[in-house]
Design a protein around this motif. Structure first.
Motif, PDB file in Angstrom:
ATOM      1  N   GLU A  70      -1.437   9.683   0.521  1.00 29.91           N
ATOM      2  CA  GLU A  70       0.008   9.750   0.265  1.00 29.91           C
ATOM      3  C   GLU A  70       0.786   8.914   1.280  1.00 29.91           C
ATOM      4  OE1 GLU A  70       1.832  13.514  -0.488  1.00 29.91           O
ATOM      5  OE2 GLU A  70       0.028  14.267  -1.480  1.00 29.91           O
ATOM      6  N   LYS A  71       0.438   9.028   2.553  1.00 33.14           N
ATOM      7  CA  LYS A  71       1.107   8.219   3.579  1.00 33.14           C
ATOM      8  C   LYS A  71       0.865   6.741   3.325  1.00 33.14           C
ATOM      9  CE  LYS A  71       0.935  11.408   7.491  1.00 33.14           C
ATOM     10  NZ  LYS A  71       0.336  11.605   8.827  1.00 33.14           N
ATOM     11  N   PHE A  72      -0.356   6.412   2.965  1.00 34.50           N
ATOM     12  CA  PHE A  72      -0.709   5.024   2.687  1.00 34.50           C
ATOM     13  C   PHE A  72       0.086   4.511   1.487  1.00 34.50           C
ATOM     14  CE2 PHE A  72      -4.431   2.089   1.279  1.00 34.50           C
ATOM     15  CZ  PHE A  72      -3.731   0.976   1.686  1.00 34.50           C
ATOM     16  N   LEU A  73       0.154   5.297   0.413  1.00 35.64           N
ATOM     17  CA  LEU A  73       0.891   4.893  -0.786  1.00 35.64           C
ATOM     18  C   LEU A  73       2.365   4.668  -0.468  1.00 35.64           C
ATOM     19  CD1 LEU A  73       1.127   4.359  -3.803  1.00 35.64           C
ATOM     20  CD2 LEU A  73       1.278   6.820  -4.159  1.00 35.64           C
ATOM     21  N   TRP A  74       2.974   5.574   0.276  1.00 35.75           N
ATOM     22  CA  TRP A  74       4.396   5.443   0.607  1.00 35.75           C
ATOM     23  C   TRP A  74       4.632   4.354   1.653  1.00 35.75           C
ATOM     24  CZ3 TRP A  74       8.100   7.244  -2.307  1.00 35.75           C
ATOM     25  CH2 TRP A  74       7.837   8.326  -3.149  1.00 35.75           C
ATOM     26  N   GLY A  75       3.703   4.183   2.556  1.00 32.58           N
ATOM     27  CA  GLY A  75       3.868   3.213   3.631  1.00 32.58           C
ATOM     28  C   GLY A  75       3.635   1.772   3.223  1.00 32.58           C
ATOM     29  N   ASN A  76       2.736   1.567   2.266  1.00 27.37           N
ATOM     30  CA  ASN A  76       2.401   0.208   1.848  1.00 27.37           C
ATOM     31  C   ASN A  76       1.892   0.231   0.400  1.00 27.37           C
ATOM     32  OD1 ASN A  76       1.660  -2.449   1.670  1.00 27.37           O
ATOM     33  ND2 ASN A  76       0.622  -2.500   3.639  1.00 27.37           N
ATOM     34  N   PRO A  77       2.801   0.432  -0.563  1.00 26.58           N
ATOM     35  CA  PRO A  77       2.374   0.591  -1.969  1.00 26.58           C
ATOM     36  C   PRO A  77       1.668  -0.633  -2.556  1.00 26.58           C
ATOM     37  CG  PRO A  77       4.772   0.492  -1.807  1.00 26.58           C
ATOM     38  CD  PRO A  77       4.248   0.544  -0.412  1.00 26.58           C
ATOM     39  N   GLU A  78       2.051  -1.839  -2.138  1.00 31.75           N
ATOM     40  CA  GLU A  78       1.408  -3.035  -2.684  1.00 31.75           C
ATOM     41  C   GLU A  78      -0.057  -3.118  -2.267  1.00 31.75           C
ATOM     42  OE1 GLU A  78       3.679  -6.472  -1.663  1.00 31.75           O
ATOM     43  OE2 GLU A  78       5.447  -5.775  -2.769  1.00 31.75           O
ATOM     44  N   GLU A  79      -0.317  -2.911  -0.975  1.00 28.39           N
ATOM     45  CA  GLU A  79      -1.697  -2.960  -0.490  1.00 28.39           C
ATOM     46  C   GLU A  79      -2.517  -1.829  -1.099  1.00 28.39           C
ATOM     47  OE1 GLU A  79      -4.166  -3.570   3.651  1.00 28.39           O
ATOM     48  OE2 GLU A  79      -2.187  -2.635   3.760  1.00 28.39           O
ATOM     49  N   PHE A  80      -1.919  -0.646  -1.240  1.00 26.23           N
ATOM     50  CA  PHE A  80      -2.590   0.493  -1.854  1.00 26.23           C
ATOM     51  C   PHE A  80      -3.058   0.122  -3.260  1.00 26.23           C
ATOM     52  CE2 PHE A  80      -2.782   4.351  -4.379  1.00 26.23           C
ATOM     53  CZ  PHE A  80      -3.406   5.260  -3.541  1.00 26.23           C
ATOM     54  N   GLN A  81      -2.156  -0.430  -4.066  1.00 23.78           N
ATOM     55  CA  GLN A  81      -2.502  -0.790  -5.443  1.00 23.78           C
ATOM     56  C   GLN A  81      -3.550  -1.906  -5.487  1.00 23.78           C
ATOM     57  OE1 GLN A  81      -1.809   0.877  -8.145  1.00 23.78           O
ATOM     58  NE2 GLN A  81      -0.510   2.297  -7.018  1.00 23.78           N
ATOM     59  N   ASP A  82      -3.419  -2.889  -4.616  1.00 22.22           N
ATOM     60  CA  ASP A  82      -4.395  -3.982  -4.571  1.00 22.22           C
ATOM     61  C   ASP A  82      -5.797  -3.446  -4.269  1.00 22.22           C
ATOM     62  OD1 ASP A  82      -2.373  -5.783  -5.077  1.00 22.22           O
ATOM     63  OD2 ASP A  82      -2.196  -6.449  -2.992  1.00 22.22           O
ATOM     64  N   LEU A  83      -5.890  -2.576  -3.265  1.00 21.32           N
ATOM     65  CA  LEU A  83      -7.189  -2.014  -2.891  1.00 21.32           C
ATOM     66  C   LEU A  83      -7.729  -1.086  -3.973  1.00 21.32           C
ATOM     67  CD1 LEU A  83      -6.703  -1.348   0.911  1.00 21.32           C
ATOM     68  CD2 LEU A  83      -8.004  -3.172  -0.176  1.00 21.32           C
ATOM     69  N   LYS A  84      -6.841  -0.358  -4.641  1.00 20.39           N
ATOM     70  CA  LYS A  84      -7.268   0.545  -5.713  1.00 20.39           C
ATOM     71  C   LYS A  84      -7.891  -0.238  -6.865  1.00 20.39           C
ATOM     72  CE  LYS A  84      -5.688   4.487  -8.378  1.00 20.39           C
ATOM     73  NZ  LYS A  84      -4.593   5.446  -8.585  1.00 20.39           N
ATOM     74  N   VAL A  85      -7.300  -1.371  -7.193  1.00 24.39           N
ATOM     75  CA  VAL A  85      -7.853  -2.220  -8.264  1.00 24.39           C
ATOM     76  C   VAL A  85      -9.251  -2.703  -7.886  1.00 24.39           C
ATOM     77  CG1 VAL A  85      -7.591  -4.453  -9.419  1.00 24.39           C
ATOM     78  CG2 VAL A  85      -5.626  -2.928  -9.204  1.00 24.39           C
ATOM     79  N   ILE A  86      -9.406  -3.179  -6.655  1.00 18.14           N
ATOM     80  CA  ILE A  86     -10.714  -3.652  -6.193  1.00 18.14           C
ATOM     81  C   ILE A  86     -11.722  -2.504  -6.182  1.00 18.14           C
ATOM     82  CG2 ILE A  86     -11.987  -4.612  -4.229  1.00 18.14           C
ATOM     83  CD1 ILE A  86      -9.342  -6.103  -3.521  1.00 18.14           C
ATOM     84  N   PHE A  87     -11.305  -1.340  -5.675  1.00 12.92           N
ATOM     85  CA  PHE A  87     -12.188  -0.174  -5.610  1.00 12.92           C
ATOM     86  C   PHE A  87     -12.709   0.192  -7.002  1.00 12.92           C
ATOM     87  CE2 PHE A  87     -12.972   4.398  -5.786  1.00 12.92           C
ATOM     88  CZ  PHE A  87     -13.852   4.562  -4.738  1.00 12.92           C
ATOM     89  N   ASN A  88     -11.842   0.123  -8.002  1.00 13.06           N
ATOM     90  CA  ASN A  88     -12.237   0.492  -9.361  1.00 13.06           C
ATOM     91  C   ASN A  88     -13.172  -0.529 -10.002  1.00 13.06           C
ATOM     92  OD1 ASN A  88     -10.840   2.946  -9.399  1.00 13.06           O
ATOM     93  ND2 ASN A  88      -8.948   1.944 -10.003  1.00 13.06           N
ATOM     94  N   GLN A  89     -13.301  -1.699  -9.405  1.00 13.04           N
ATOM     95  CA  GLN A  89     -14.160  -2.741  -9.960  1.00 13.04           C
ATOM     96  C   GLN A  89     -15.546  -2.785  -9.326  1.00 13.04           C
ATOM     97  OE1 GLN A  89     -11.852  -6.288  -9.400  1.00 13.04           O
ATOM     98  NE2 GLN A  89     -10.500  -5.837 -11.128  1.00 13.04           N
ATOM     99  N   VAL A  90     -15.700  -2.163  -8.146  1.00  6.35           N
ATOM    100  CA  VAL A  90     -16.976  -2.246  -7.439  1.00  6.35           C
ATOM    101  C   VAL A  90     -17.488  -0.849  -7.082  1.00  6.35           C
ATOM    102  CG1 VAL A  90     -16.451  -4.516  -6.456  1.00  6.35           C
ATOM    103  CG2 VAL A  90     -15.912  -2.472  -5.151  1.00  6.35           C
ATOM    104  N   ASN A  91     -18.698  -0.811  -6.634  1.00  7.56           N
ATOM    105  CA  ASN A  91     -19.325   0.417  -6.152  1.00  7.56           C
ATOM    106  C   ASN A  91     -18.670   0.827  -4.827  1.00  7.56           C
ATOM    107  OD1 ASN A  91     -21.244   2.102  -4.766  1.00  7.56           O
ATOM    108  ND2 ASN A  91     -22.793   1.373  -6.198  1.00  7.56           N
ATOM    109  N   PRO A  92     -18.487   2.131  -4.561  1.00 11.15           N
ATOM    110  CA  PRO A  92     -17.876   2.554  -3.285  1.00 11.15           C
ATOM    111  C   PRO A  92     -18.585   2.012  -2.042  1.00 11.15           C
ATOM    112  CG  PRO A  92     -17.915   4.410  -4.789  1.00 11.15           C
ATOM    113  CD  PRO A  92     -18.684   3.286  -5.448  1.00 11.15           C
ATOM    114  N   GLU A  93     -19.912   1.915  -2.091  1.00 12.94           N
ATOM    115  CA  GLU A  93     -20.637   1.373  -0.942  1.00 12.94           C
ATOM    116  C   GLU A  93     -20.314  -0.108  -0.737  1.00 12.94           C
ATOM    117  OE1 GLU A  93     -22.351   3.220  -3.350  1.00 12.94           O
ATOM    118  OE2 GLU A  93     -22.316   5.046  -2.160  1.00 12.94           O
TER     119      GLU A  93
END
Length: 60
Positions: free
Chosen positions: A15-38
Motif C-alpha cells: 500500500e505504501k509503495f502503491l501510494w508512494g510511487n504508483p507508476e513504478e508499482f504498476q510497471d513492476l506488477k506487469v513484469i511480475f505477471n509475465q515471469v516466474n517469481p524467482e
C-alpha cells in the motif's frame, strides 16, 4: 501468487509503495505477471532491496 503477496513476502508494504510511487508499482506488477517469481527476484534483486528500505512492512 499475486504481486501484493510477493511484496509482503519480501517485507515491502504494498500500500505504501502503491501510494508512494504508483507508476513504478504498476510497471513492476506487469513484469511480475509475465515471469516466474524467482526470475523476477533475480532480475530485480537490488531494486527489491531499495524498495524494502523505503517501504518497510511494519510487523507487530
Amino acid at each position: 501468487m499475486v504481486f501484493e503477496q510477493y511484496l509482503e513476502q519480501k517485507n515491502i508494504d504494498s500500500e505504501k509503495f502503491l501510494w508512494g510511487n504508483p507508476e513504478e508499482f504498476q510497471d513492476l506488477k506487469v513484469i511480475f505477471n509475465q515471469v516466474n517469481p524467482e526470475s523476477f527476484t533475480a532480475q530485480k534483486k537490488f531494486l527489491i532491496n531499495k524498495l524494502r528500505r523505503k517501504y518497510q512492512l511494519k510487523t507487530f
